[in-house]
Design an enzyme around this catalytic site. Structure first.
Site, PDB file in Angstrom:
ATOM      1  N   HIS A  53       1.559  56.260  32.497  1.00  0.00           N
ATOM      2  CA  HIS A  53       1.254  55.431  30.949  1.00  0.00           C
ATOM      3  C   HIS A  53       2.468  53.880  31.006  1.00  0.00           C
ATOM      4  CE1 HIS A  53      -1.134  57.990  28.811  1.00  0.00           C
ATOM      5  NE2 HIS A  53      -0.667  58.612  29.368  1.00  0.00           N
TER       6      HIS A  53
ATOM      7  N   SER B  55      -7.762  54.584  21.465  1.00  0.00           N
ATOM      8  CA  SER B  55      -8.789  55.276  20.813  1.00  0.00           C
ATOM      9  C   SER B  55      -8.359  55.828  19.327  1.00  0.00           C
ATOM     10  CB  SER B  55      -9.537  55.259  21.065  1.00  0.00           C
ATOM     11  OG  SER B  55      -9.690  57.106  21.736  1.00  0.00           O
ATOM     12  N   THR B  56      -9.474  55.783  18.566  1.00  0.00           N
ATOM     13  CA  THR B  56      -9.663  56.737  17.426  1.00  0.00           C
ATOM     14  C   THR B  56      -9.024  58.501  17.924  1.00  0.00           C
ATOM     15  OG1 THR B  56     -11.803  56.394  17.114  1.00  0.00           O
ATOM     16  CG2 THR B  56      -9.993  55.351  15.431  1.00  0.00           C
TER      17      THR B  56
ATOM     18  N   ASP C 139      -8.185  53.094  32.244  1.00  0.00           N
ATOM     19  CA  ASP C 139      -9.104  54.414  32.122  1.00  0.00           C
ATOM     20  C   ASP C 139      -7.718  54.836  33.498  1.00  0.00           C
ATOM     21  OD1 ASP C 139      -9.290  57.127  30.790  1.00  0.00           O
ATOM     22  OD2 ASP C 139     -11.228  57.072  32.091  1.00  0.00           O
ATOM     23  N   GLY C 140      -7.533  56.484  33.542  1.00  0.00           N
ATOM     24  CA  GLY C 140      -7.136  56.419  34.645  1.00  0.00           C
ATOM     25  C   GLY C 140      -5.041  56.785  35.324  1.00  0.00           C
TER      26      GLY C 140
ATOM     27  N   ARG D 129      -4.403  64.051  21.116  1.00  0.00           N
ATOM     28  CA  ARG D 129      -3.898  64.323  22.222  1.00  0.00           C
ATOM     29  C   ARG D 129      -2.427  64.813  22.043  1.00  0.00           C
ATOM     30  NH1 ARG D 129      -4.657  59.788  27.183  1.00  0.00           N
ATOM     31  NH2 ARG D 129      -6.798  59.869  27.011  1.00  0.00           N
TER      32      ARG D 129
ATOM     33  N   ARG E  92      -4.382  60.708  35.702  1.00  0.00           N
ATOM     34  CA  ARG E  92      -5.467  60.946  37.192  1.00  0.00           C
ATOM     35  C   ARG E  92      -3.935  60.136  38.410  1.00  0.00           C
ATOM     36  NH1 ARG E  92     -10.776  59.117  36.278  1.00  0.00           N
ATOM     37  NH2 ARG E  92      -9.764  59.296  34.017  1.00  0.00           N
TER      38      ARG E  92
ATOM     39  N   LEU F 100      -4.762  31.852  25.296  1.00  0.00           N
ATOM     40  CA  LEU F 100      -5.856  32.750  25.399  1.00  0.00           C
ATOM     41  C   LEU F 100      -5.249  33.874  24.435  1.00  0.00           C
ATOM     42  CD1 LEU F 100      -7.163  35.695  27.389  1.00  0.00           C
ATOM     43  CD2 LEU F 100      -4.941  35.887  28.652  1.00  0.00           C
TER      44      LEU F 100
ATOM     45  N   TRP G 133      -5.919  60.007  18.469  1.00  0.00           N
ATOM     46  CA  TRP G 133      -4.650  61.320  17.914  1.00  0.00           C
ATOM     47  C   TRP G 133      -4.774  62.447  18.487  1.00  0.00           C
ATOM     48  CZ3 TRP G 133      -1.722  58.284  15.708  1.00  0.00           C
ATOM     49  CH2 TRP G 133      -1.720  56.991  15.154  1.00  0.00           C
TER      50      TRP G 133
ATOM     51  N   SER H  37     -17.358  55.471  25.831  1.00  0.00           N
ATOM     52  CA  SER H  37     -16.397  55.879  24.454  1.00  0.00           C
ATOM     53  C   SER H  37     -15.702  54.920  23.325  1.00  0.00           C
ATOM     54  CB  SER H  37     -14.471  55.857  24.840  1.00  0.00           C
ATOM     55  OG  SER H  37     -15.340  56.920  26.540  1.00  0.00           O
TER      56      SER H  37
ATOM     57  N   ARG I  46       2.641  61.826  33.143  1.00  0.00           N
ATOM     58  CA  ARG I  46       1.672  61.679  31.999  1.00  0.00           C
ATOM     59  C   ARG I  46       2.603  60.813  32.326  1.00  0.00           C
ATOM     60  NH1 ARG I  46      -3.675  62.568  31.747  1.00  0.00           N
ATOM     61  NH2 ARG I  46      -4.100  61.767  29.452  1.00  0.00           N
TER      62      ARG I  46
END
Ligand code: FPP
Length: 246
Positions: free
Chosen positions: A38, A66-67, A21-22, A72, A25, A132, A70, A197, A34
């Site tokens: 990303h 996340s669901t 998250d963030g 956004r 910001r 991994l 969508w 969330s 933005r």
């Protein structure tokens, strides 16, 4: 001495999950769009993957979309999906060289065809890698996952394949997207928010939570080390008393 030297390799969390998250910001703070947040966020992904691989943590799950995401603006969704496709193309070689397998959880049928195709290819090419497993949660929602599980089990009951008394935790686990993964031991969220969330609701029942104010694009291996060191200092009692687990 660096924090990594204090980490006990015999007490590592087996499954680390991260709510990244963030990004927005971070971009705003730099006076950027933005999208730039990303893009820089992909470096955080690399740091988390490398950090887990180097320590020997077998499962890392990242909340990439996340669901609810969508909702956004379409332009931002397009940017995130394009970034996913370009990152997959760019990182396939590194995943192979480092013996990392890629998986996804979520309703991935709803992703753009281009993203589905690229994901399928990388998953197929890395499926035998052992060091991994990195799982991207894409169009994922914890409630949606539980609903899907309930529907699948109900159909089995209706068709007399199982009886209601056979429904137990292990049956539910076997129907989740995460059926072949251990429960989450450590859940990390960046950017100072302290919320779950809708992420891995069933699987975090006994997880330790670690919140940091670092914004995702600034996330470095050292922050992962801090989280693991902090996790190892805690006493996980799973409902028992402190004396019982000594
Ligand atoms: C949260 O920041 C981040 C996301 C919604 C998506 C995570 C995406 C990446 C790290 C980029 C690329 C990922 C892959 C797997 C290639 P936010 O936009 O919610 O930030 P804000 O809360 O500050 O607005």
């Amino acid at each position: 001495m660096e924090i990594i030297e204090h980490i006990d390799r015999n007490k590592l969390p087996q499954h680390v999950a991260i709510i990244m998250d963030g990004n927005g910001r971070w971009a705003k703070k730099q006076g950027l769009f933005r999208a730039a947040g990303h893009k820089k966020g992909t470096q955080g992904v690399k740091q988390a993957v490398e950090g887990c691989a180097e320590l020997g943590i077998p499962y890392l799950t990242l909340y990439a979309f996340s669901t609810e995401n969508w909702n956004r603006p379409k332009k931002e969704i397009d940017i995130l999906m394009n970034l996913l496709v370009s990152s997959l193309k760019k990182e396939l070689k590194t995943l192979q060289e480092n013996d990392v397998a890629l998986h996804t959880i979520g309703n991935t049928d709803t992703l753009p065809k281009k993203a589905q195709k690229e994901l399928k290819e990388v998953i197929e090419k890395t499926k035998t890698n052992k060091r991994l497993r990195v799982t991207l949660a894409l169009s994922y929602g914890g409630r949606e996952e539980i609903l899907k599980t309930l529907q699948e089990i109900s159909i089995k009951v209706k068709n007399n394949i199982i009886s209601p008394s056979e429904i137990d935790e292990s049956l539910i686990n076997r129907h989740l997207y995460t059926h072949d993964m251990p429960d989450v031991d450590l859940l990390i969220r960046t950017s100072g928010e302290q919320r779950v969330s809708n992420f891995l609701l069933w699987q975090i029942a006994y997880a330790e939570f670690y919140f940091t104010s670092v914004l995702w694009p600034d996330f470095k291996k050292e922050h992962l080390h801090d989280a693991i060191y902090n996790y190892q200092k805690r006493e996980r009692r799973f409902g028992k008393t402190s004396e019982q687990i000594k």
